[in-house]
Design an enzyme around this catalytic site. Structure first.
Site, short mmCIF file in Angstrom:
data_model
loop_
_atom_site.label_atom_id
_atom_site.label_comp_id
_atom_site.label_asym_id
_atom_site.label_seq_id
_atom_site.Cartn_x
_atom_site.Cartn_y
_atom_site.Cartn_z
CB VAL A 12 -0.99 0.01 1.19
CG1 VAL A 12 -1.86 1.26 1.15
CG2 VAL A 12 -1.88 -1.24 1.17
CD GLU A 124 -13.11 6.44 2.06
OE1 GLU A 124 -13.66 7.52 2.18
OE2 GLU A 124 -13.72 5.36 2.18
CB VAL A 127 -14.04 0.28 5.58
CG1 VAL A 127 -15.32 -0.47 5.23
CG2 VAL A 127 -13.79 0.27 7.07
N GLY A 129 -11.30 -0.96 0.75
CA GLY A 129 -10.17 -0.59 -0.12
C GLY A 129 -10.38 0.75 -0.80
N GLY A 182 -2.60 -15.76 -5.21
CA GLY A 182 -2.30 -14.60 -4.37
C GLY A 182 -3.54 -13.88 -3.87
CD GLU A 185 -2.49 -12.31 3.53
OE1 GLU A 185 -1.31 -12.66 3.69
OE2 GLU A 185 -2.84 -11.17 3.16
CG ASP A 196 -10.25 -8.38 6.41
OD1 ASP A 196 -9.29 -7.63 6.63
OD2 ASP A 196 -11.06 -8.21 5.47
CE LYS A 200 -11.35 -5.03 5.15
NZ LYS A 200 -11.26 -6.02 4.08
N1 HSE Z 1 -7.74 -9.69 2.93
C1 HSE Z 1 -8.57 -8.55 2.64
C2 HSE Z 1 -9.67 -8.97 1.68
C3 HSE Z 1 -7.72 -7.46 2.06
O1 HSE Z 1 -9.63 -10.09 1.18
O2 HSE Z 1 -10.61 -8.23 1.45
C4 HSE Z 1 -8.32 -6.10 2.12
O3 HSE Z 1 -8.52 -5.64 3.43
#
Ligand code: HSE
Length: 402
Positions: A12, A124, A127, A129, A182, A185, A196, A200
């Site tokens: 990023v 910003e 949440v 992206g 990719g 993870e 995750d 958010k």
């Molecule tokens: N691992 C997260 C996703 C990345 O798959 O949305 C973005 O926060």
């Protein structure tokens, strides 16, 4: 000319520098002055990089430089990111970040520190992206009473669910493919178990409540128990399976949950496929509005960080109001939420299931799936559902209906 520092030159952070380079003119037009990256903080050196001369290893060089007015924290994790951000705000520098873990855990506290020091704290990119949803909540929708936010907030799980649905592959096979490409993870737990998405929705729920919704208080289920047969039933019902993160206002405060849901195909969230994210917001006057776009990826996420940089340069020496504070929001218990549930059991206990859930359940037929009985319950509370389900021996799975 505004001078900024980028903390963390990973995916990023390097994206932020690239957006500032590539769109230098557009950024200057938008900010009202040109923007220069004066420092990049990283543990590593980057020999041969266009910006190698800006790389420093000591945060104090940045904190002690009065020319730096804006800091982009793109390191991730809680520490040292929290300490760096806090010190920067206390030194009168505005801070923006893509760091959802930190914003979910400490965002409201950092907003208060920013306010005290008459600078800004924006996030910003934490949440959705690149989706400009927080700015919309904080600006265009500020006059609305937002009563519900529902999102597909994790691209990895949405990619996996889409592949399972469209290609009929099992969870483990798709996960492996996603890791190879990719999209997932090597340790996929945070994504597939919903952690995750939980962070958010905690950020969105904090903005909705104006307080601090603690992510640890949010009931969270992931997608690892979803099986390809669930998709066959979903298709028969004209529905999709989506990992939804939601926050609803009710008479007792707020209710939030992260879990896989069956979503009717006429709902636009059902058509959000692959790695894309979407956030549907309901305002009392506006009705429904949906934001859709790339929820991850270097350039999309970096673009959202740069939008914050510009906002902060435009509001130099002013605090940009963000609707959250460190007081903990009251969440209503999951047990009281009422909904319908889809349940799969072994056909040997079909009569028992009918007895436990009442004979007026809606039976879902899939002749291709042998040895199973599947049905949809009447409207029932989460607590009642759990108690009744606990009486059955032979449950193969269940999903909530949206
Ligand atoms: N691992 C997260 C996703 C990345 O798959 O949305 C973005 O926060």
């Amino acid at each position: 000319m505004a001078k900024v520092a980028v903390l963390g030159y990973g995916t990023v952070g390097s994206g932020v520098v690239e957006v500032l380079d590539t769109n230098a003119l557009e950024v200057a037009n938008s900010a009202g002055e040109s923007v220069e990256v004066k420092y990049i903080l990283d543990l590593r050196d980057f020999p041969g990089d266009k910006h190698e001369a800006q790389v420093v290893h000591d945060i104090d060089i940045i904190l002690n430089d009065p020319e730096v007015s804006v800091i982009c924290e793109t390191m991730g994790g809680i520490e040292p990111a929290f300490t760096f951000e806090k010190k920067a705000l206390e030194r009168g520098k505005s801070v923006c970040t893509s760091n959802k873990e930190l914003v979910a855990a400490k965002g409201p506290e950092l907003v208060e520190i920013a306010k005290k020091n008459n600078v800004s704290y924006l996030f910003e990119a934490s949440v959705g992206g690149g989706i400009p949803v927080l700015r919309a909540l904080n600006d265009s929708l500020k006059h609305e009473k937002v009563d519900a936010i529902t999102g597909i907030l994790n691209g990895t799980t949405n990619y996996i669910l889409t592949k399972m649905d469209k290609e009929g592959m099992g969870f483990e096979t798709v996960l492996k493919k996603a890791q190879e490409k990719g999209y997932a993870e090597r340790n996929p737990e945070a994504d597939v178990e919903g952690y995750d998405a939980c962070r958010k929705i905690a950020i969105l729920a904090s903005l909705m409540s104006g307080k601090h919704v603690d992510y640890e208080d949010i009931y969270t289920e992931g997608i690892s128990k979803i099986n390809i047969h669930d998709f066959e039933y979903a298709r028969a019902l004209n529905m999709s399976i989506k990992l939804l993160a939601m926050c609803k206002r009710n008479e007792n405060g707020f209710f939030t949950i992260v879990a896989p849901f069956l979503v009717p195909s006429e709902n636009p969230l059902a058509s959000v496929n692959g790695v894309f994210n979407a956030i549907s917001i309901h305002g009392n006057m506006l009705g429904d509005v949906m934001f859709y776009g790339k929820g991850a990826g270097k350039n999309a996420t970096a673009s959202a960080v740069v939008a914050d940089v510009i906002d902060m340069i435009k509001h130099k020496d002013k605090h940009i109001e963000v609707n959250m504070n460190a007081e903990k929001a009251q969440l209503s218990p999951k047990d009281n939420a009422v909904r319908r549930f889809f349940v799969r059991v072994s056909d040997t206990i079909a009569d028992q299931a009918n007895e436990v859930f009442g004979n007026d359940v809606e039976v879902v037929k899939r002749n291709s799936i042998h040895g199973e009985y599947a049905f949809i319950t009447d409207l029932i509370s989460e607590k009642d559902f759990e108690e009744r389900l606990g009486k059955l021996n032979g449950v193969k799975g269940y999903l909530r209906l949206y």
